[in-house]
Scaffold this motif. Structure first.
Motif, mmCIF file in Angstrom:
data_model
loop_
_atom_site.group_PDB
_atom_site.id
_atom_site.type_symbol
_atom_site.label_atom_id
_atom_site.label_comp_id
_atom_site.label_asym_id
_atom_site.label_seq_id
_atom_site.Cartn_x
_atom_site.Cartn_y
_atom_site.Cartn_z
ATOM 1 N N ARG A 1 0.923 -1.169 -0.054
ATOM 2 C CA ARG A 1 -0.092 0.110 0.070
ATOM 3 C C ARG A 1 0.828 1.384 0.084
ATOM 4 N N PRO A 2 1.458 1.568 -1.169
ATOM 5 C CA PRO A 2 2.304 2.716 -1.200
ATOM 6 C C PRO A 2 1.765 3.986 -0.834
ATOM 7 N N GLN A 3 0.634 4.256 -1.059
ATOM 8 C CA GLN A 3 -0.083 5.555 -0.624
ATOM 9 C C GLN A 3 -0.883 5.602 0.808
ATOM 10 N N ASP A 4 -0.658 4.638 1.356
ATOM 11 C CA ASP A 4 -1.205 4.333 2.703
ATOM 12 C C ASP A 4 -0.065 5.254 3.673
ATOM 13 N N ALA A 5 -0.995 6.040 4.424
ATOM 14 C CA ALA A 5 0.044 6.939 5.393
ATOM 15 C C ALA A 5 0.417 6.224 6.698
ATOM 16 N N ASP A 6 -0.327 5.263 7.015
ATOM 17 C CA ASP A 6 -0.026 4.527 8.639
ATOM 18 C C ASP A 6 1.087 3.944 8.510
ATOM 19 N N PRO A 7 1.693 3.149 7.484
ATOM 20 C CA PRO A 7 2.995 2.685 7.693
ATOM 21 C C PRO A 7 4.172 3.676 7.727
ATOM 22 N N VAL A 8 3.774 4.853 7.175
ATOM 23 C CA VAL A 8 4.776 5.870 6.783
ATOM 24 C C VAL A 8 4.888 6.681 8.114
ATOM 25 N N VAL A 9 3.861 6.801 8.805
ATOM 26 C CA VAL A 9 3.701 7.336 10.192
ATOM 27 C C VAL A 9 4.573 6.537 11.286
#
Length: 358
Positions: free
Chosen positions: A117-125
């Motif tokens: 999920r490259p556009q998912d914010a949660d793993p980036v957070v």
């Protein structure tokens, strides 16, 4: 004549010092050998230094962590998505911290999640905060004069990476204060100016004005050992308490300020910075706080310690009874033997508060 008077005064001062020192030694000896059970306290042989309070029952989080260890990222994604949907920012930060801690040790599941999920914010957070934790782990907890050049170099290399990742997370999740909390936590290591820091802080408070963990990180920036002073730190703590609704526990930030001051000034900080108004506010908020609030045990430990240091022994004893047998919290954990430090403080509170409980 004058010489005789000076000599007499000197002898009286010396006598007072001897008597006071003896009294203090006797008091400390009694405190180390008091009968805890007689005062309604947990016996010293049952003290537990592993945590500040009883473990919380969180099956969903524990299950998601175990799944991540197996490489399954979906339960973590579900938990974080739920906190974002409800805009429960305090709970979201707790979950972010839990998975960031895990990612520091093993991030395979996080890499898979980001790839899926490259556009998912949660793993980036989560990734941004994990980078921050790695940076601080590389530096260590010692003062700068006790930190090696290699540690400092790695710290300065990792911190900007964490800041960039947090900025990307903030772009992907514009309503979420979590990336901004990560930036606030990175700011003191990056040496941001007061104006730059206030810019970050305004972004946090615009999204979550009562975010407790954000306030704790901001307090670290304003303390004297980083980029502030005792005065700036206590002004910040007072403003936090004044802005908080009753029972929010944000007034406990003031106790953290006292604790930071004691690390530099010793017990003098209790006499200088502890006020009746601040303690009354903390007491009222503790009484109204939700029993399941995860911040409650740590604040209660600090509050009990301050009460002992300021001679409010009966109130301290009441807090120690509420704390129970848990002693894995500041300020006890600063001592070589946390259980002994905790038990000694309980002993002083008990022996100076009156008769044992029937």
């Amino acid at each position: 004549m004058l010489t005789n008077i000076i000599t007499a005064v000197g002898l009286l001062v010396l006598l007072w010092a001897v008597v006071n020192t003896t009294r203090l030694a006797v008091r400390n000896r009694k405190a180390r050998n008091f009968d805890a059970a007689a005062y309604g306290l947990v016996p010293r042989e049952r003290l537990d230094c592993r945590r500040s309070g009883p473990p919380s029952d969180e099956p969903a989080l524990h299950s998601a962590v175990e799944a991540a260890l197996r490489g399954e990222w979906e339960p973590a994604a579900g938990l974080l998505a739920d906190t974002a949907e409800r805009q429960d920012w305090a709970e979201r930060w707790r979950v972010v911290e839990a998975f960031a801690d895990l990612a520091v040790e093993d991030e395979r599941w996080l890499r898979i999640w980001r790839a899926k999920r490259p556009q998912d914010a949660d793993p980036v957070v989560v990734h941004a905060h994990a980078l921050l934790l790695r940076a601080w782990a590389a530096r260590g907890e010692r003062t700068i004069d006790q930190t090696s050049a290699e540690q400092v170099a790695l710290f300065r290399e990792l911190l900007p990476t964490a800041m960039y990742a947090a900025q990307e997370a903030a772009r992907l999740a514009p309503l979420d204060p979590s990336p901004w909390v990560t930036m606030v936590a990175a700011a003191r290591g990056l040496g941001l100016s007061h104006d730059e820091f206030r810019g970050l802080w305004s972004e946090v408070t615009r999204r979550a004005p009562q975010h407790y963990d954000a306030h704790w990180h901001a307090l670290q920036y304003w303390c004297a050992k980083w980029h502030g002073s005792h005065r700036l730190m206590f002004d910040f703590a007072k403003q936090a308490a004044a802005s908080a609704p009753a029972g929010s526990l944000l007034s406990g930030v003031y106790l953290h300020a006292v604790y930071e001051a004691t690390l530099q000034d010793g017990d003098a900080a209790y006499r200088t910075w502890v006020t009746k108004t601040a303690l009354a506010r903390v007491q009222a908020d503790l009484a109204q706080a939700r029993p399941e609030d995860r911040r409650l045990p740590a604040i209660r430990h600090l509050y009990a310690a301050v009460l002992v240091k300021t001679g409010r022994y009966a109130e301290a004893l009441a807090q120690f009874r509420l704390i129970g047998g848990w002693c894995g919290a500041a300020p006890w954990t600063d001592a070589r033997d946390a259980a002994a430090a905790f038990d000694h403080a309980r002993g002083l509170a008990a022996l100076h508060s009156g008769r044992p409980r029937p």
